[in-house]
Design an enzyme around this catalytic site. Structure first.
Site, mmCIF file in Angstrom:
data_model
loop_
_atom_site.group_PDB
_atom_site.id
_atom_site.type_symbol
_atom_site.label_atom_id
_atom_site.label_comp_id
_atom_site.label_asym_id
_atom_site.label_seq_id
_atom_site.Cartn_x
_atom_site.Cartn_y
_atom_site.Cartn_z
ATOM 1 N N SER A 166 0.859 -1.187 0.000
ATOM 2 C CA SER A 166 0.000 0.000 0.000
ATOM 3 C C SER A 166 0.894 1.235 0.000
ATOM 4 C CB SER A 166 -0.882 0.030 1.246
ATOM 5 O OG SER A 166 -1.530 1.283 1.352
ATOM 6 N N TYR A 180 -1.548 -0.288 10.183
ATOM 7 C CA TYR A 180 -1.729 -0.815 8.822
ATOM 8 C C TYR A 180 -0.532 -0.420 7.955
ATOM 9 C CZ TYR A 180 -3.673 -1.024 4.054
ATOM 10 O OH TYR A 180 -3.877 -1.257 2.717
HETATM 11 P P1 NAP Z 1 -11.491 -5.692 0.316
HETATM 12 O O1 NAP Z 1 -12.375 -5.214 -0.778
HETATM 13 O O2 NAP Z 1 -11.843 -5.397 1.726
HETATM 14 O O3 NAP Z 1 -11.275 -7.259 0.139
HETATM 15 C C1 NAP Z 1 -10.456 -7.940 1.061
HETATM 16 C C2 NAP Z 1 -10.297 -9.386 0.633
HETATM 17 O O4 NAP Z 1 -9.457 -10.044 1.582
HETATM 18 C C3 NAP Z 1 -11.600 -10.140 0.608
HETATM 19 O O5 NAP Z 1 -11.531 -11.114 -0.415
HETATM 20 C C4 NAP Z 1 -11.638 -10.810 1.992
HETATM 21 O O6 NAP Z 1 -12.410 -12.009 2.045
HETATM 22 C C5 NAP Z 1 -10.157 -11.136 2.157
HETATM 23 N N1 NAP Z 1 -9.790 -11.285 3.563
HETATM 24 C C6 NAP Z 1 -9.844 -10.349 4.521
HETATM 25 N N2 NAP Z 1 -9.442 -10.874 5.701
HETATM 26 C C7 NAP Z 1 -9.135 -12.161 5.454
HETATM 27 C C8 NAP Z 1 -8.680 -13.226 6.261
HETATM 28 N N3 NAP Z 1 -8.471 -13.102 7.574
HETATM 29 N N4 NAP Z 1 -8.475 -14.441 5.680
HETATM 30 C C9 NAP Z 1 -8.701 -14.592 4.364
HETATM 31 N N5 NAP Z 1 -9.123 -13.623 3.538
HETATM 32 C C10 NAP Z 1 -9.347 -12.424 4.091
HETATM 33 O O7 NAP Z 1 -10.004 -5.110 0.134
HETATM 34 P P2 NAP Z 1 -9.244 -4.460 -1.140
HETATM 35 O O8 NAP Z 1 -9.415 -3.002 -1.091
HETATM 36 O O9 NAP Z 1 -9.546 -5.216 -2.370
HETATM 37 O O10 NAP Z 1 -7.740 -4.735 -0.689
HETATM 38 C C11 NAP Z 1 -6.978 -5.802 -1.191
HETATM 39 C C12 NAP Z 1 -5.524 -5.564 -0.804
HETATM 40 O O11 NAP Z 1 -5.118 -4.293 -1.331
HETATM 41 C C13 NAP Z 1 -5.277 -5.496 0.696
HETATM 42 O O12 NAP Z 1 -4.051 -6.108 1.006
HETATM 43 C C14 NAP Z 1 -5.210 -4.010 0.970
HETATM 44 O O13 NAP Z 1 -4.448 -3.719 2.101
HETATM 45 C C15 NAP Z 1 -4.558 -3.519 -0.294
HETATM 46 N N6 NAP Z 1 -4.782 -2.104 -0.586
HETATM 47 C C16 NAP Z 1 -6.033 -1.611 -0.811
HETATM 48 C C17 NAP Z 1 -6.195 -0.252 -1.071
HETATM 49 C C18 NAP Z 1 -7.543 0.366 -1.332
HETATM 50 O O14 NAP Z 1 -7.639 1.615 -1.347
HETATM 51 N N7 NAP Z 1 -8.584 -0.402 -1.572
HETATM 52 C C19 NAP Z 1 -5.079 0.589 -1.061
HETATM 53 C C20 NAP Z 1 -3.829 0.062 -0.813
HETATM 54 C C21 NAP Z 1 -3.691 -1.284 -0.569
HETATM 55 P P3 NAP Z 1 -14.034 -11.952 2.330
HETATM 56 O O15 NAP Z 1 -14.642 -11.328 1.085
HETATM 57 O O16 NAP Z 1 -14.427 -13.359 2.494
HETATM 58 O O17 NAP Z 1 -14.204 -11.093 3.546
#
Ligand code: NAP
Length: 271
Positions: A166, A180
């Site tokens: 991130s 985080y």
């Molecule tokens: P999201 O929409 O909240 O999706 C999170 C995913 O991770 C879901 O598939 C969830 O499964 C899974 N997950 C969460 N906790 C888990 C656990 N304990 N065991 C197994 N699976 C788990 O998040 P996102 O925004 O797509 O983020 C994906 C990645 O990108 C993350 O690493 C996040 O830190 C990073 N990121 C995101 C952003 C942003 O702005 N969105 C920015 C920088 C970095 P369920 O659907 O079953 O809950």
């Protein structure tokens, strides 16, 4: 090189494990890698229906890939595995499932969590433990499973690991979620170290650092409107999409990135 050209016997791409593939960035990565010929093993924690829908999308994408390349046999169906990666004991089962689909050539360490916005002087040990276990420790454990399968040192044919970090890792996220940001800093450092550790074993390791991407994750911080509200502070003037992050991930997995390892690629709209 693991990412061979498609052949009549199969796509030649092998299997990609995408953790957290049920929603957001992970779902976009799974769909795009399926479209590029990989057999997908995606994981989820709670959203079984959403994960099954993504797996169906991957099957359709795999059929499209095969039609375009004149491959006539049916693709191996994508699999969605329920696993809470906060529990290290859940991780070997994910890779055992992937083994049944074919040789592992890609791991996308995507599953990650944030928490309610807070200052460091408000954070509990439980919160910190969950954050680092899911974002950092589980990613390292998954990478270990992948290296045991991909590395030529272990008899593998090579592959690619992409860790989803991130921009918070370099911004620090003061007053929001410094924990985080620190867990993603650990992901960056781990990426650099592992890349050099296995560079001579046909395994490439890179990270993508998304900026503000419109996904469900912002609701978990108590600030679902953050992407729209922050738009004017992002140099390109808008938040990113999960698909835009997936494009960078897919490139890092592709043969076009054959000399790229230990790289940390910002996908932040200039932020
Ligand atoms: P999201 O929409 O909240 O999706 C999170 C995913 O991770 C879901 O598939 C969830 O499964 C899974 N997950 C969460 N906790 C888990 C656990 N304990 N065991 C197994 N699976 C788990 O998040 P996102 O925004 O797509 O983020 C994906 C990645 O990108 C993350 O690493 C996040 O830190 C990073 N990121 C995101 C952003 C942003 O702005 N969105 C920015 C920088 C970095 P369920 O659907 O079953 O809950």
């Amino acid at each position: 090189m693991a990412n061979a050209q498609p052949s009549a016997a199969g796509t030649g791409r092998g299997v990609a494990v995408v953790t957290g593939g049920s929603r957001g960035i992970g779902a976009a990565c799974a769909r795009l890698l399926a479209r590029a010929g990989w057999t997908i093993c995606l994981t989820y924690r709670a959203e079984q229906e959403a994960a099954a829908a993504v797996a169906r999308d991957c099957d359709a994408a795999a059929r499209q890939f095969r039609a375009e390349h004149g491959i006539t046999d049916e693709p191996t169906p994508a699999v969605a595995v329920g696993a809470d990666i906060a529990d290290p004991a859940s991780i070997p089962g994910v890779f055992a499932t992937a083994d049944r689909l074919g040789p592992l050539t890609v791991l996308i360490n995507n599953a990650g969590v944030t928490d309610r916005q807070a200052r460091v002087d408000e954070m509990t040990a439980d919160r910190l433990s969950r954050m680092f276990t899911i974002n950092a420790i589980a990613s390292i454990l998954c990478a270990g499973e992948a290296v045991r399968r991909m590395s030529t040192r272990h008899g593998g044919a090579g592959g690619s690991i992409v860790n989803i970090s991130s921009a918070a890792a370099r911004l620090g996220s003061p007053g929001l979620y410094v924990d985080y940001a620190a867990s993603k800093g650990a992901v960056d450092t781990f990426t650099l170290g592992l890349a050099r550790e296995v560079a001579g074993e046909a395994v490439r390791v890179n990270a993508v650092r998304p900026g503000i991407i419109a996904t469900d994750i912002h609701a978990t911080t108590g600030d679902a409107d953050r992407p729209a509200r922050m738009a004017s502070s992002i140099p390109v003037g808008r938040p990113g999409s999960a698909d835009e992050v997936a494009e960078a991930v897919a490139w890092l997995c592709s043969p076009a990135a054959s000399y790229t390892t230990g790289a940390i690629l910002d996908v932040t709209g200039g932020r």
